[in-house]
Design a protein around this motif. Sequence first.
Motif, mmCIF file in Angstrom:
data_model
loop_
_atom_site.group_PDB
_atom_site.id
_atom_site.type_symbol
_atom_site.label_atom_id
_atom_site.label_comp_id
_atom_site.label_asym_id
_atom_site.label_seq_id
_atom_site.Cartn_x
_atom_site.Cartn_y
_atom_site.Cartn_z
ATOM 1 N N UNK A 57 0.829 -1.209 0.000
ATOM 2 C CA UNK A 57 0.000 0.000 0.000
ATOM 3 C C UNK A 57 0.865 1.263 0.000
ATOM 4 N N UNK A 58 1.900 1.279 0.824
ATOM 5 C CA UNK A 58 2.789 2.440 0.882
ATOM 6 C C UNK A 58 3.566 2.582 -0.430
ATOM 7 N N UNK A 59 3.984 1.474 -1.004
ATOM 8 C CA UNK A 59 4.721 1.526 -2.263
ATOM 9 C C UNK A 59 3.866 2.121 -3.377
ATOM 10 N N UNK A 60 2.547 1.848 -3.342
ATOM 11 C CA UNK A 60 1.687 2.447 -4.370
ATOM 12 C C UNK A 60 1.699 3.967 -4.264
ATOM 13 N N UNK A 61 1.838 4.491 -3.053
ATOM 14 C CA UNK A 61 1.936 5.947 -2.886
ATOM 15 C C UNK A 61 3.289 6.456 -3.357
ATOM 16 N N UNK A 90 5.637 11.771 1.952
ATOM 17 C CA UNK A 90 5.245 12.557 3.126
ATOM 18 C C UNK A 90 5.571 11.756 4.374
ATOM 19 N N UNK A 91 5.502 12.399 5.514
ATOM 20 C CA UNK A 91 5.801 11.736 6.784
ATOM 21 C C UNK A 91 4.918 10.510 7.028
ATOM 22 N N UNK A 92 3.596 10.567 6.786
ATOM 23 C CA UNK A 92 2.781 9.372 7.051
ATOM 24 C C UNK A 92 3.196 8.152 6.226
ATOM 25 N N UNK A 93 3.660 8.366 4.997
ATOM 26 C CA UNK A 93 4.081 7.210 4.210
ATOM 27 C C UNK A 93 5.315 6.567 4.817
ATOM 28 N N UNK A 94 6.236 7.385 5.299
ATOM 29 C CA UNK A 94 7.426 6.836 5.942
ATOM 30 C C UNK A 94 7.086 6.162 7.267
ATOM 31 N N UNK A 95 6.210 6.767 8.038
ATOM 32 C CA UNK A 95 5.816 6.180 9.321
ATOM 33 C C UNK A 95 5.149 4.821 9.105
ATOM 34 N N UNK A 96 4.245 4.749 8.144
ATOM 35 C CA UNK A 96 3.578 3.476 7.860
ATOM 36 C C UNK A 96 4.551 2.436 7.330
ATOM 37 N N UNK A 97 5.499 2.874 6.507
ATOM 38 C CA UNK A 97 6.496 1.943 5.981
ATOM 39 C C UNK A 97 7.382 1.402 7.096
#
Length: 123
Positions: free
Chosen positions: A63-67, A74-81
Amino acid sequence: MLDFNTICEFSRNHCVAICAFLVPANLVATISTIILTAVRRPAAQVQRVATIGNLFAGVMIFHVITWFMVGVVMAPTYVLFILASTCLSVNCWAMAHPSSMVRLIRGLLALIGFNKQQLASNE
C-alpha cells in the motif's frame, strides 16, 4: 481479471479505510506474536500468528509503495512503511529464532522490576 494499475488505484482511493484496518491489525498480530513467543507457546502456534502478521505487514508495505510510485513522499508514508517493516521483522524474528526473543523479553522485564521468582511462577 485484476490489473496491477487497478489494484494500485483501489489502494490509493481507499487509503483511509485500508490504513484504519491495517495499522491496528499489524499491531495486534505483532504483539500477539511477541506474547506467544514470550510465554513459550508451541512453535506452530507462534508461526501461525506470525504468518498472519506478515501478511498484514506485506499488504501495508504494498500500500505504501503504491503511494511512492505516484510520488507521494510525506511523513505518514514513511511512518507506515517503518511500522510495517518493524512488524515484519519482529514476526520473522519470532519464527526464525524465538529463543533470542525470549531472552530479550525476559531481560527487559527484569529491567523494569520483575524478578526471576515472578517470571518462574508464571511458567
